[in-house]
Design a protein around this motif. Structure first.
Motif, PDB file in Angstrom:
ATOM      1  N   GLU A   1       3.252   5.983  -2.676  1.00 46.07           N
ATOM      2  CA  GLU A   1       4.466   6.708  -3.083  1.00 46.07           C
ATOM      3  C   GLU A   1       4.458   6.968  -4.587  1.00 46.07           C
ATOM      4  O   GLU A   1       4.857   8.038  -5.030  1.00 46.07           O
ATOM      5  N   LYS A   2       3.971   5.999  -5.329  1.00 44.85           N
ATOM      6  CA  LYS A   2       3.962   6.110  -6.791  1.00 44.85           C
ATOM      7  C   LYS A   2       2.978   7.181  -7.259  1.00 44.85           C
ATOM      8  O   LYS A   2       3.327   8.041  -8.067  1.00 44.85           O
ATOM      9  N   ASP A   3       1.754   7.112  -6.787  1.00 46.67           N
ATOM     10  CA  ASP A   3       0.707   8.005  -7.286  1.00 46.67           C
ATOM     11  C   ASP A   3       0.332   9.122  -6.320  1.00 46.67           C
ATOM     12  O   ASP A   3      -0.433  10.015  -6.680  1.00 46.67           O
ATOM     13  N   ASN A   4       0.818   9.066  -5.093  1.00 51.91           N
ATOM     14  CA  ASN A   4       0.546  10.057  -4.058  1.00 51.91           C
ATOM     15  C   ASN A   4      -0.918  10.107  -3.629  1.00 51.91           C
ATOM     16  O   ASN A   4      -1.300  10.964  -2.850  1.00 51.91           O
ATOM     17  N   LYS A   5      -1.740   9.219  -4.161  1.00 44.74           N
ATOM     18  CA  LYS A   5      -3.148   9.164  -3.751  1.00 44.74           C
ATOM     19  C   LYS A   5      -3.772   7.887  -4.291  1.00 44.74           C
ATOM     20  O   LYS A   5      -3.269   7.275  -5.235  1.00 44.74           O
TER      21      LYS A   5
ATOM     22  N   LEU B   1       0.833  -1.202   0.000  1.00 47.75           N
ATOM     23  CA  LEU B   1       0.000   0.000   0.000  1.00 47.75           C
ATOM     24  C   LEU B   1       0.869   1.255   0.000  1.00 47.75           C
ATOM     25  O   LEU B   1       0.611   2.209  -0.737  1.00 47.75           O
ATOM     26  N   ALA B   2       1.931   1.253   0.807  1.00 51.40           N
ATOM     27  CA  ALA B   2       2.839   2.401   0.861  1.00 51.40           C
ATOM     28  C   ALA B   2       3.498   2.648  -0.494  1.00 51.40           C
ATOM     29  O   ALA B   2       3.609   3.802  -0.932  1.00 51.40           O
ATOM     30  N   ARG B   3       3.923   1.583  -1.179  1.00 54.22           N
ATOM     31  CA  ARG B   3       4.526   1.742  -2.510  1.00 54.22           C
ATOM     32  C   ARG B   3       3.530   2.340  -3.499  1.00 54.22           C
ATOM     33  O   ARG B   3       3.879   3.217  -4.296  1.00 54.22           O
ATOM     34  N   ALA B   4       2.278   1.891  -3.441  1.00 53.16           N
ATOM     35  CA  ALA B   4       1.252   2.429  -4.337  1.00 53.16           C
ATOM     36  C   ALA B   4       1.026   3.912  -4.063  1.00 53.16           C
ATOM     37  O   ALA B   4       0.864   4.717  -4.994  1.00 53.16           O
TER      38      ALA B   4
ATOM     39  N   THR C   1      -7.908   6.416  -5.076  1.00 53.48           N
ATOM     40  CA  THR C   1      -9.344   6.666  -4.986  1.00 53.48           C
ATOM     41  C   THR C   1      -9.953   5.598  -4.085  1.00 53.48           C
ATOM     42  O   THR C   1      -9.315   4.588  -3.765  1.00 53.48           O
ATOM     43  N   GLY C   2     -11.195   5.811  -3.693  1.00 55.44           N
ATOM     44  CA  GLY C   2     -11.887   4.805  -2.897  1.00 55.44           C
ATOM     45  C   GLY C   2     -11.964   3.476  -3.626  1.00 55.44           C
ATOM     46  O   GLY C   2     -11.769   2.407  -3.037  1.00 55.44           O
ATOM     47  N   ALA C   3     -12.219   3.535  -4.930  1.00 51.15           N
ATOM     48  CA  ALA C   3     -12.308   2.310  -5.738  1.00 51.15           C
ATOM     49  C   ALA C   3     -10.960   1.597  -5.795  1.00 51.15           C
ATOM     50  O   ALA C   3     -10.900   0.367  -5.712  1.00 51.15           O
ATOM     51  N   GLN C   4      -9.875   2.365  -5.938  1.00 48.89           N
ATOM     52  CA  GLN C   4      -8.543   1.753  -5.971  1.00 48.89           C
ATOM     53  C   GLN C   4      -8.215   1.104  -4.624  1.00 48.89           C
ATOM     54  O   GLN C   4      -7.669   0.000  -4.581  1.00 48.89           O
ATOM     55  N   PHE C   5      -8.566   1.777  -3.548  1.00 49.90           N
ATOM     56  CA  PHE C   5      -8.320   1.216  -2.221  1.00 49.90           C
ATOM     57  C   PHE C   5      -9.146  -0.042  -2.010  1.00 49.90           C
ATOM     58  O   PHE C   5      -8.644  -1.047  -1.504  1.00 49.90           O
ATOM     59  N   ASP C   6     -10.427  -0.006  -2.420  1.00 49.79           N
ATOM     60  CA  ASP C   6     -11.277  -1.200  -2.303  1.00 49.79           C
ATOM     61  C   ASP C   6     -10.707  -2.360  -3.096  1.00 49.79           C
ATOM     62  O   ASP C   6     -10.700  -3.503  -2.625  1.00 49.79           O
ATOM     63  N   GLU C   7     -10.211  -2.089  -4.298  1.00 45.44           N
ATOM     64  CA  GLU C   7      -9.598  -3.132  -5.125  1.00 45.44           C
ATOM     65  C   GLU C   7      -8.348  -3.677  -4.431  1.00 45.44           C
ATOM     66  O   GLU C   7      -8.124  -4.886  -4.406  1.00 45.44           O
ATOM     67  N   PHE C   8      -7.578  -2.800  -3.879  1.00 42.32           N
ATOM     68  CA  PHE C   8      -6.359  -3.183  -3.174  1.00 42.32           C
ATOM     69  C   PHE C   8      -6.672  -4.096  -1.991  1.00 42.32           C
ATOM     70  O   PHE C   8      -5.964  -5.055  -1.710  1.00 42.32           O
ATOM     71  N   MET C   9      -7.769  -3.810  -1.295  1.00 46.77           N
ATOM     72  CA  MET C   9      -8.121  -4.526  -0.068  1.00 46.77           C
ATOM     73  C   MET C   9      -9.104  -5.683  -0.277  1.00 46.77           C
ATOM     74  O   MET C   9      -9.436  -6.362   0.678  1.00 46.77           O
ATOM     75  N   LYS C  10      -9.554  -5.935  -1.505  1.00 47.11           N
ATOM     76  CA  LYS C  10     -10.648  -6.883  -1.736  1.00 47.11           C
ATOM     77  C   LYS C  10     -10.398  -8.290  -1.199  1.00 47.11           C
ATOM     78  O   LYS C  10     -11.316  -8.943  -0.744  1.00 47.11           O
ATOM     79  N   ASP C  11      -9.159  -8.751  -1.251  1.00 50.44           N
ATOM     80  CA  ASP C  11      -8.867 -10.105  -0.785  1.00 50.44           C
ATOM     81  C   ASP C  11      -8.279 -10.122   0.616  1.00 50.44           C
ATOM     82  O   ASP C  11      -7.818 -11.154   1.088  1.00 50.44           O
ATOM     83  N   TYR C  12      -8.309  -8.992   1.269  1.00 48.99           N
ATOM     84  CA  TYR C  12      -7.663  -8.853   2.565  1.00 48.99           C
ATOM     85  C   TYR C  12      -8.712  -8.931   3.670  1.00 48.99           C
ATOM     86  O   TYR C  12      -9.710  -8.243   3.624  1.00 48.99           O
TER      87      TYR C  12
END
Length: 79
Positions: A57-61, A52-55, A63-74
């Motif tokens: 750092e790369k984009d500096n932000k 999550l930190a790398r993501a 969206t809610g949808a991106q975060f949900d996608e990131f966390m979907k299997d967590y």
């Protein structure tokens, strides 16, 4: 006194209460327990936190949808 009214005491009155030490000890024990749980969860999931930190750092932000996608299997599981 009506049930929907609050009683307000100043700090000195609260701290001079015979139960103050007991309440402070209980709150401190609860805070210590929760901090230990937080540290254990963070350590157990360091790889996901780093990802999550790398993501971020790369984009500096994200969206809610991106975060949900990131966390979907967590799933958070208490240690």
């Amino acid at each position: 006194m009506e049930e929907d009214q609050l009683i307000v005491l100043d700090r000195k009155a609260i701290m001079s209460s015979p139960l103050a030490g007991e309440y402070i000890a209980k709150v401190n024990n609860l805070l210590n327990k929760l901090m230990a749980e937080t540290v254990a969860i963070s350590e157990a999931n360091k790889d996901k936190i780093d990802e999550l930190a790398r993501a971020l750092e790369k984009d500096n932000k994200l969206t809610g949808a991106q975060f949900d996608e990131f966390m979907k299997d967590y799933v958070v599981v208490n240690p």
